[in-house]
Design an enzyme around this catalytic site. Structure first.
Site, PDB file in Angstrom:
ATOM      1  N   LEU A  34       2.643   8.085   4.723  1.00  0.00           N
ATOM      2  CA  LEU A  34       2.067   7.964   3.384  1.00  0.00           C
ATOM      3  C   LEU A  34       2.009   9.308   2.663  1.00  0.00           C
ATOM      4  CD1 LEU A  34      -0.856   5.483   4.141  1.00  0.00           C
ATOM      5  CD2 LEU A  34       1.508   4.980   3.474  1.00  0.00           C
ATOM      6  N   HIS A  38       2.081   6.665  -2.382  1.00  0.00           N
ATOM      7  CA  HIS A  38       1.429   5.489  -1.796  1.00  0.00           C
ATOM      8  C   HIS A  38      -0.052   5.451  -2.201  1.00  0.00           C
ATOM      9  CE1 HIS A  38       4.703   6.210   1.290  1.00  0.00           C
ATOM     10  NE2 HIS A  38       4.904   4.952   0.985  1.00  0.00           N
ATOM     11  N   GLU A 149       7.368   1.537  -8.692  1.00  0.00           N
ATOM     12  CA  GLU A 149       8.610   1.467  -9.483  1.00  0.00           C
ATOM     13  C   GLU A 149       9.675   2.392  -8.921  1.00  0.00           C
ATOM     14  OE1 GLU A 149       7.664   2.267 -13.551  1.00  0.00           O
ATOM     15  OE2 GLU A 149       7.007   0.209 -13.920  1.00  0.00           O
ATOM     16  N   SER A 186       8.847  10.638  -1.926  1.00  0.00           N
ATOM     17  CA  SER A 186       9.439   9.661  -1.009  1.00  0.00           C
ATOM     18  C   SER A 186       9.194  10.139   0.415  1.00  0.00           C
ATOM     19  CB  SER A 186      10.952   9.564  -1.268  1.00  0.00           C
ATOM     20  OG  SER A 186      11.600   8.952  -0.166  1.00  0.00           O
TER      21      SER A 186
END
Ligand code: PAF
Length: 283
Positions: A34, A38, A149, A186
Site C-alpha cells: 500500500l 491506496h 482511476e 504505483s
C-alpha cells in the site's frame, strides 16, 4: 484499530452486523504494497460509507505465468499500520485456498471494454480481475466500492461487470494520486532504479502534452506519435500504447481532432524491466 479477518464467513458476519445497525459499508480492493494512492481510496471510501473494508489479495488469476506474481511486493504488517492510520475498520486478507478452493472452475469475462489496451497487452488480466472482484463483491456484500482511476480501464471493466451482472453495489472512481513530479503512484514504482525513477517523469509529461494538444483541437494521431517519440527519447521501450479513447467504453477516437466525444488518453510503456501505465482526461 483495524480488525483483520482471513475468511469470507468472518467478513460477512461483521458486515452483516454493521448493516443491521443501519451502517453503509464501503469496499476497497487492493493487492497490498500500500502507498498513499491506496490510502486516498480508503479516505474517499470513508466519505461514502460509515465503515470501510479493505482487502489484500495478490490475485494469481490476473498474472500470466511470465509476469511478476512471485516478485509482486508484499508486506502485510506495514500495510496494516497504514490502513489503521486512515481509519480502515476491517482488513480481509484471505489466503489462496480461501479465494480459490480446490476445484474452482468459474470465470467472469467482460467483453468489449476489456479487449483493447491492457486487454490486448495482457490477455489474462481482465478475466482474472473481473473474477476476483465479482467474488469480493459477493463475499463482502458492500454497498459501495472504490477503485483508482490510475487503472482506468479496470475501473470501466468493473463498472460494466457490476451493471451487467446486476450486482447491487455503487462503483466510485478515485482520482490518481501522484508524486510531486507528476508520476502516478504505483506499487510497481518500487521496481525502478534511481536513474529510471528520474526518467519516469517523461511519462506523465508526454501524456499531459498529448492531452493538451488534442484538447486544443490538434489531431489525435499526431499527438499520440509525438508522445511515443518523447517516451522513446527518454529511454522507454517498448511503448505498448499511447491512445486517445472514448472515456467510458474506450472505443477508438481519431485519427483527426476530437469532435463531440469525451476523451481519455491512456499510456503503457516499459522502462527497463518495469511496465508503467497512466491515463488522464482529455479536455
Ligand atoms: O487494482 C488492483 O490492485 C487489482 O487489480 C484488484 C482490483 C485488487 C483485483 O485484484
Amino acid at each position: 484499530m483495524t480488525l483483520i479477518v482471513r475468511t469470507v464467513a468472518e467478513m460477512r458476519a461483521q458486515v452483516r452486523a454493521w448493516k443491521a445497525a443501519g451502517q453503509r459499508v464501503a469496499l476497497v480492493p487492493t493487492m497490498g504494497a500500500l502507498h498513499e494512492g491506496h490510502l486516498s481510496l480508503v479516505r474517499l471510501a470513508r466519505q461514502h460509507a460509515d465503515r470501510v473494508v479493505a482487502t489484500i489479495f495478490v490475485n494469481p488469476k490476473q498474472f500470466a505465468p511470465h509476469e511478476d506474481f512471485d516478485a509482486y511486493p508484499r508486506g502485510e504488517a506495514a500495510d496494516v499500520e497504514k490502513l489503521a492510520s486512515v481509519g480502515c475498520d476491517l482488513l480481509f486478507a484471505p489466503n489462496g485456498g480461501e479465494m480459490y478452493a480446490p476445484g474452482f472452475a468459474s470465470a467472469v469475462l467482460v467483453s468489449g471494454v476489456s479487449e483493447p489496451l491492457e486487454g490486448a497487452a495482457r490477455p489474462q488480466f481482465f478475466g482474472g480481475v473481473a473474477t476476483v472482484v465479482a467474488k469480493l463483491f459477493n463475499q463482502s456484500q458492500a454497498d459501495v466500492a472504490v477503485f483508482g482511476e490510475k487503472d482506468y480501464q479496470q475501473l470501466q471493466v468493473v463498472k460494466r461487470m457490476a451493471r451487467d451482472l446486476d450486482i447491487p453495489i455503487e462503483i466510485v472512481g478515485a482520482p490518481t494520486a501522484r508524486a510531486g513530479d507528476g508520476l502516478a503512484l504505483s506499487s510497481r514504482n518500487t521496481y525502478l532504479s534511481t536513474e529510471e525513477r528520474a526518467a519516469a517523469v517523461a511519462l506523465p509529461d508526454a501524456m499531459k502534452a498529448a492531452a493538451a494538444s488534442v484538447a486544443a483541437g490538434g489531431r489525435i494521431d499526431e499527438a499520440e506519435a509525438t508522445a511515443v517519440a518523447a517516451l522513446t527519447a527518454a529511454g522507454f521501450g517498448p511503448v505498448n500504447y499511447v491512445e486517445v479513447r472514448e472515456a467510458s467504453d474506450l472505443s477508438r477516437l481519431g485519427p483527426g481532432p476530437i469532435c463531440e466525444a469525451k476523451g481519455r488518453i491512456l499510456v503503457a510503456a516499459w522502462l527497463g524491466k518495469t511496465r508503467l501505465i497512466d491515463n488522464m482526461a482529455v479536455g
